[in-house]
Design an enzyme around this catalytic site. Structure first.
Site, PDB file in Angstrom:
ATOM      1  N   THR A  34      52.909 -20.902  37.369  1.00  0.00           N
ATOM      2  CA  THR A  34      51.710 -20.955  38.202  1.00  0.00           C
ATOM      3  C   THR A  34      51.260 -22.399  38.298  1.00  0.00           C
ATOM      4  O   THR A  34      51.345 -23.159  37.338  1.00  0.00           O
ATOM      5  CB  THR A  34      50.585 -20.030  37.682  1.00  0.00           C
ATOM      6  OG1 THR A  34      49.585 -19.911  38.687  1.00  0.00           O
ATOM      7  CG2 THR A  34      49.961 -20.526  36.391  1.00  0.00           C
ATOM      8  N   CYS A  73      40.519 -22.886  37.290  1.00  0.00           N
ATOM      9  CA  CYS A  73      41.160 -21.613  36.946  1.00  0.00           C
ATOM     10  C   CYS A  73      41.830 -21.727  35.576  1.00  0.00           C
ATOM     11  O   CYS A  73      42.124 -22.822  35.112  1.00  0.00           O
ATOM     12  CB  CYS A  73      42.224 -21.256  37.976  1.00  0.00           C
ATOM     13  SG  CYS A  73      41.609 -20.988  39.647  1.00  0.00           S
ATOM     14  N   HIS A 132      46.792 -15.917  36.576  1.00  0.00           N
ATOM     15  CA  HIS A 132      46.089 -17.096  37.100  1.00  0.00           C
ATOM     16  C   HIS A 132      44.679 -16.631  37.465  1.00  0.00           C
ATOM     17  O   HIS A 132      44.463 -16.051  38.526  1.00  0.00           O
ATOM     18  CB  HIS A 132      46.829 -17.636  38.323  1.00  0.00           C
ATOM     19  CG  HIS A 132      46.265 -18.911  38.872  1.00  0.00           C
ATOM     20  ND1 HIS A 132      47.069 -19.977  39.161  1.00  0.00           N
ATOM     21  CD2 HIS A 132      45.002 -19.294  39.183  1.00  0.00           C
ATOM     22  CE1 HIS A 132      46.319 -20.966  39.649  1.00  0.00           C
ATOM     23  NE2 HIS A 132      45.060 -20.559  39.670  1.00  0.00           N
TER      24      HIS A 132
END
Length: 160
Positions: A22, A28, A45
């Site tokens: 990711t 995040c 994620h």
């Protein structure tokens, strides 16, 4: 070896010899869970700490309070034992400098706190983390051995 991409507000699982990747982890948080015995891993994620009270949750992978639970379910489906899981986390940066001290604007910090709380509640120990600061990250999670490579825009790559 197959590479499995995990987009923002998404999650996926893999078995032996898969690489879950990711990118774009700013505020995040990437959560990698691993069962070393079965060599099953999962990566989420996560964008936000919790589902807002005034919203319907159309994407449980988006929020820490629902994404970890969903990731656990998906890993169990392919044979992981949740009692053996360990975690590695990355992201949670403060990407923008705000003049006020409103904690609601510190999404990265709130995401990290939420993820840590949920993992603690699930009795999942965090073996490594690279969180905070002010830059983005990419996670590459290798299911063959649980190794997690963190690449940064600053060039300070590390293995968790």
């Amino acid at each position: 070896m197959s590479k499995i991409r995990v987009k923002m507000a998404d999650l996926n699982v893999g078995k032996k010899n898969d690489v879950l990747i990711t990118s774009g982890l700013g505020s995040c948080v990437g959560v990698a869970l691993y069962d070393s015995h079965s060599q099953i891993g999962g990566l989420a994620h996560i964008m936000l700490p919790e589902v807002p009270d005034n919203r319907e949750n159309n994407n449980p992978a988006k929020y820490a309070d629902t994404a970890v639970e969903l990731l656990l379910e998906e890993m169990k489906k392919i044979g992981a034992n949740t009692r053996r899981l360990k975690a590695k986390i990355a992201g949670g940066a403060q990407m923008f400098d705000f003049d006020n001290s409103d904690s609601n604007m510190k999404i990265g910090t709130r995401n990290v706190k939420a993820v840590k709380r949920i993992l603690r509640e699930e009795n999942i120990r965090i073996l490594g983390s690279d969180v905070g600061r002010d830059y983005g990250r990419t996670m590459e999670f290798y299911t063959e051995d649980g190794r997690t490579l963190i690449k940064t825009v600053k060039g300070e790559d590390q293995v968790l």
